[in-house]
Enzyme design. Structure first.
Site, PDB file in Angstrom:
ATOM      1  N   HIS A  73       0.812  -1.225   0.000  1.00 57.60           N
ATOM      2  CA  HIS A  73       0.000   0.000   0.000  1.00 57.60           C
ATOM      3  C   HIS A  73       0.842   1.270   0.000  1.00 57.60           C
ATOM      4  O   HIS A  73       1.881   1.347   0.643  1.00 57.60           O
ATOM      5  CB  HIS A  73      -1.057  -0.013   1.105  1.00 57.60           C
ATOM      6  N   GLU A 205      -5.266   1.705   2.296  1.00 57.59           N
ATOM      7  CA  GLU A 205      -5.185   0.527   3.174  1.00 57.59           C
ATOM      8  C   GLU A 205      -5.466   0.916   4.622  1.00 57.59           C
ATOM      9  O   GLU A 205      -6.155   0.201   5.352  1.00 57.59           O
ATOM     10  CB  GLU A 205      -3.792  -0.118   3.074  1.00 57.59           C
TER      11      GLU A 205
HETATM   12 CO    CO Z   1      -0.413   0.780   8.966  1.00 57.98          CO
HETATM   13 ZN    ZN Z   2       0.653  -1.212   6.426  1.00 59.17          ZN
END
Ligand code: CO
Ligand code: ZN
Length: 342
Positions: A73, A205
């Site tokens: 991410h 994320e």
């Molecule tokens: Co994190």
């Molecule tokens: Zn992470």
């Protein structure tokens, strides 16, 4: 090997120092896109902002060809402006998991370059330390001046450079720019693979595995691996009893709150690490989740797992990882992608 490591370090410095809270990943994505274009057969950005770099199968020994999704991410935790008072102090809410204890005294930076310091109101008791008691001081002399520089909805992130301490690296946003750096390095070292590989740099994320959800639906992989940090339990009286230690190699996740890693992926990782003599450890994380949690639930289900990078002081401006663990994470990921899955 040392050449690879210094490239990785330079890349990690650029990536961790870039601005990119959840939903505002554009600057990070631009840096990554520039690096992965020459390494991929096709690069695209999906509607939510995930960067998807595809590598067609080329050569590679043994086992059937699969569609493999590898994710890291791009976003980092941040703060979002909710109110600016008439003296110019900025109030905010969290974007992702923020600990008020960590915030007091920190420097933060907004997307437009405005820098501020986090201060606190008087507290009768340390337990009263809540985000609502904190404010960002951007050096404005009035509300009007502050409102010219920061608007409601603007997001700030920690403002700190990457530093080296022995073999350890310290930076903000090591979660998960270290994973992004591992993916890029793996792409650059990967020669032959029987698999069609989608390297996906996901958005959002930290606010609920959002980008990974749509990316996995779109890619429709046979198997998925997230590369993300995990907590290390090797500091004095650690907050969580974890067996993961810095410098003992990447961790093969068994479970966190979002996923029980599929046996197929766990065994693929273990078998590959053993075959190549790559140090590794097993991880059970009692809190948090990763993109694998969303990817496993795409369509009718995707066997998923996580290659974890041990990290101390997660979600602080000083997230610490071991340089050797990063190198071994790259080695393991490359070896996994070059060989059969199982
Ligand atoms: Co994190
Ligand atoms: Zn992470």
């Amino acid at each position: 090997m040392s050449e690879g490591r210094s490239t990785l370090l330079e890349r990690l410095k650029r990536l961790t120092e870039a601005y990119g809270p959840s939903g505002r990943e554009e600057a990070v994505r631009a840096l990554i896109e520039e690096e992965v274009r020459p390494l991929a057969d096709e690069v695209r950005v999906d509607p939510l902002g995930n960067l998807i770099a595809r590598r067609a199968p080329r050569g590679g020994a043994g086992g059937p060809s699969r569609r493999v999704l590898v994710a890291a991410h791009m976003d980092e935790i941040g703060l979002i402006t909710t109110h600016i008072d008439d003296d110019g102090f900025v109030r905010c809410e969290a974007v992702g998991g923020q600990d008020p204890k960590v915030l007091v005294g920190q420097r933060v930076r907004f997307e437009n370059g405005v820098v501020g310091v986090i201060g606190t109101e008087k507290l009768e008791d340390a337990k009263d330390l809540k985000l609502a008691k904190l404010f960002i001081d951007i050096g404005a002399r009035s509300g009007a001046e502050a409102r010219e520089r920061v608007r409601i909805g603007d997001m700030a992130v920690f403002h700190r450079p990457l530093e080296q301490a022995g073999d350890r690296l310290i930076a903000k946003a090591m979660d998960d720019r270290s994973g992004c750096a591992v993916l890029i390095e793996a792409m650059s070292r990967l020669e032959s693979s029987p698999h069609e590989i989608f390297f996906v740099f996901t958005v959002q994320e930290e606010v609920g595995l959002r980008g990974a959800r749509t990316a996995a639906y779109g890619v429709e992989p046979d198997v998925a691996v997230a590369v993300d940090i995990t907590l290390a339990g090797d500091t004095p009286e650690p907050p969580h009893r974890m067996s993961v230690k810095l410098g003992q190699g990447p961790a093969i996740k068994i479970k966190d709150l979002s996923v029980i890693s599929h046996r197929l992926v766990r065994d693929w990782m273990t078998r590959t690490a053993e075959a190549h003599g790559i140090p590794h450890q097993y991880e059970v994380l009692p809190i948090g989740g990763t993109d694998a949690g969303a990817m496993q639930l795409a369509r009718s289900g995707v066997p998923s797992g996580v290659l974890s990078i041990p990290c101390r002081y997660a979600h602080t401006p000083a997230e610490m990882v071991d340089a050797g663990d990063l190198e071994n994470a790259v080695r393991l990921l490359v070896a996994m992608l070059e060989g059969p899955i199982g």
